[in-house]
Design a protein around this motif. Structure first.
Motif, PDB file in Angstrom:
ATOM      1  N   GLY A   1       0.785  -1.226   0.000  1.00 57.32           N
ATOM      2  CA  GLY A   1       0.000   0.000   0.000  1.00 57.32           C
ATOM      3  C   GLY A   1       0.812   1.269   0.000  1.00 57.32           C
ATOM      4  O   GLY A   1       0.265   2.369   0.062  1.00 57.32           O
ATOM      5  N   SER A   2       2.154   1.139  -0.100  1.00 54.93           N
ATOM      6  CA  SER A   2       3.010   2.327  -0.039  1.00 54.93           C
ATOM      7  C   SER A   2       3.067   3.089  -1.356  1.00 54.93           C
ATOM      8  O   SER A   2       3.486   4.245  -1.392  1.00 54.93           O
ATOM      9  CB  SER A   2       4.428   1.931   0.369  1.00 54.93           C
ATOM     10  OG  SER A   2       5.013   1.074  -0.613  1.00 54.93           O
ATOM     11  N   GLY A   3       2.681   2.431  -2.454  1.00 52.07           N
ATOM     12  CA  GLY A   3       2.752   3.071  -3.764  1.00 52.07           C
ATOM     13  C   GLY A   3       3.870   2.559  -4.639  1.00 52.07           C
ATOM     14  O   GLY A   3       3.991   2.954  -5.800  1.00 52.07           O
TER      15      GLY A   3
ATOM     16  N   LEU B   1       6.063   5.475   1.155  1.00 53.66           N
ATOM     17  CA  LEU B   1       5.102   5.330   2.238  1.00 53.66           C
ATOM     18  C   LEU B   1       3.892   6.193   1.934  1.00 53.66           C
ATOM     19  O   LEU B   1       4.030   7.377   1.587  1.00 53.66           O
ATOM     20  CB  LEU B   1       5.719   5.763   3.578  1.00 53.66           C
ATOM     21  CG  LEU B   1       4.854   5.499   4.829  1.00 53.66           C
ATOM     22  CD1 LEU B   1       4.683   3.996   5.061  1.00 53.66           C
ATOM     23  CD2 LEU B   1       5.477   6.163   6.059  1.00 53.66           C
ATOM     24  N   ASP B   2       2.720   5.587   2.004  1.00 54.61           N
ATOM     25  CA  ASP B   2       1.454   6.298   1.809  1.00 54.61           C
ATOM     26  C   ASP B   2       1.421   7.066   0.490  1.00 54.61           C
ATOM     27  O   ASP B   2       0.952   8.204   0.422  1.00 54.61           O
ATOM     28  CB  ASP B   2       1.200   7.263   2.973  1.00 54.61           C
ATOM     29  CG  ASP B   2       1.037   6.540   4.308  1.00 54.61           C
ATOM     30  OD1 ASP B   2       0.587   5.378   4.294  1.00 54.61           O
ATOM     31  OD2 ASP B   2       1.369   7.137   5.345  1.00 54.61           O
ATOM     32  N   GLY B   3       1.927   6.436  -0.564  1.00 51.01           N
ATOM     33  CA  GLY B   3       1.860   7.035  -1.885  1.00 51.01           C
ATOM     34  C   GLY B   3       2.872   8.128  -2.158  1.00 51.01           C
ATOM     35  O   GLY B   3       2.799   8.800  -3.191  1.00 51.01           O
ATOM     36  N   ARG B   4       3.827   8.306  -1.271  1.00 50.69           N
ATOM     37  CA  ARG B   4       4.845   9.353  -1.432  1.00 50.69           C
ATOM     38  C   ARG B   4       6.246   8.763  -1.344  1.00 50.69           C
ATOM     39  O   ARG B   4       6.445   7.692  -0.768  1.00 50.69           O
ATOM     40  CB  ARG B   4       4.726  10.408  -0.325  1.00 50.69           C
ATOM     41  CG  ARG B   4       3.416  11.155  -0.255  1.00 50.69           C
ATOM     42  CD  ARG B   4       3.440  12.137   0.916  1.00 50.69           C
ATOM     43  NE  ARG B   4       2.168  12.805   1.118  1.00 50.69           N
ATOM     44  CZ  ARG B   4       1.808  13.917   0.501  1.00 50.69           C
ATOM     45  NH1 ARG B   4       2.630  14.485  -0.358  1.00 50.69           N
ATOM     46  NH2 ARG B   4       0.639  14.468   0.750  1.00 50.69           N
TER      47      ARG B   4
ATOM     48  N   GLN C   1       9.291   8.789   0.630  1.00 50.29           N
ATOM     49  CA  GLN C   1       9.637   9.176   1.989  1.00 50.29           C
ATOM     50  C   GLN C   1      11.100   9.569   2.100  1.00 50.29           C
ATOM     51  O   GLN C   1      11.474  10.486   2.826  1.00 50.29           O
ATOM     52  CB  GLN C   1       9.322   8.018   2.943  1.00 50.29           C
ATOM     53  CG  GLN C   1       9.559   8.346   4.421  1.00 50.29           C
ATOM     54  CD  GLN C   1       9.287   7.152   5.306  1.00 50.29           C
ATOM     55  OE1 GLN C   1       9.635   6.023   4.953  1.00 50.29           O
ATOM     56  NE2 GLN C   1       8.638   7.385   6.453  1.00 50.29           N
TER      57      GLN C   1
END
Length: 258
Positions: free
Chosen positions: A64-66, A238-241, A243
């Motif tokens: 789900g991190s992208g 992480l979370d679509g970005r 990091q």
């Protein structure tokens, strides 16, 4: 060393001393959204990223991190919902499906966790199969396949079917298949996920040798920190970005022992 802007999703060229104009892979504001309304999911928030030709990059992160979404954009398996993706100076947004297929065929070699081999075909035929779409004659296809199987240590397994090969041997066949079109980019998605520790080390060492000796751009997508750490440049999602985006000598030391 942390690349400037990496934590905010703004990548660099991927090679110190080179400018963005040298990027082999370039994402600008690239984002991907799936679904509509309440079902809408933004899998990848707008990201800028440059990767130079010949670099060795890992893209890591939890489910789900992208990272898989980014891999699909880099591999031209999907199109961005916003922004742009360029491969070797070509913007993929305006390409037809046929043009995208040609770009993948001529530029990118894919290595997946699941080997995706044809079960009833020999190792030789599995490796040679992509050359059918290049219009290469049968004898030349077989010659190239045999050369590559020899190169990955399977010169004595050319006529074996997948069920007659170990997991590591099957992944070597998959790598040979990825190389048969002489790609400039190898995109490896969890390439060692289905293998034991010893075989995993052998497979990643083989991929690294292709990057080091042939100058093939290598992008490894993984959730395994130890595998990600081997790359010369390490991108964490992480979370679509993005990091973090780091490059350093420590990664080179990690590669020394498979």
């Amino acid at each position: 060393m942390t690349d400037p802007g990496g934590a905010e999703g703004e990548g660099t060229s991927g090679s110190e001393g080179r400018g963005p104009e040298d990027a082999f892979i370039r994402l600008r504001g690239a984002a991907r959204t799936y679904g509509e309304g309440r079902a809408r999911v933004q899998a990848l928030l707008p990201v800028d990223l440059d990767i130079a030709a010949g670099d060795y990059v890992s893209i890591a992160g939890p489910s789900g991190s992208g990272k898989t979404t980014m891999m699909n954009l880099i591999g031209c398996l999907d199109r961005p919902s916003a922004g742009s993706v360029e491969i070797d100076g070509r913007d993929v947004a305006g390409m037809s499906e046929e043009e995208l297929a040609r770009l993948r065929r001529e530029t990118i070699g894919f290595v997946f966790q699941q080997f995706n081999l044809l079960p009833r075909s020999s190792a030789r035929d599995n490796v040679a199969m992509p050359l059918v779409y290049h219009g290469v004659g049968r004898s030349e296809r077989e010659r190239r396949a045999d050369d590559l199987l020899q190169r990955v240590g399977l010169g004595d397994r050319t006529t074996h079917r997948p069920n007659e090969l170990s997991g590591g041997q099957q992944q070597r066949v998959a790598i040979a298949r990825a190389l048969v079109g002489a790609p400039r980019l190898i995109l490896a998605d969890e390439p060692t996920g289905a293998l034991d520790t010893k075989t995993s080390g052998e497979i990643i060492a083989l991929l690294e040798s292709l990057n080091r000796e042939e100058g093939v751009t290598l992008v490894v997508v993984t959730h395994e920190p130890a595998l990600a750490a081997r790359a010369a440049r390490r991108i964490a999602m992480l979370d679509g970005r993005i990091q973090s985006d780091e490059r350093g000598a420590a990664a080179q030391a990690d590669r020394a022992e498979p």
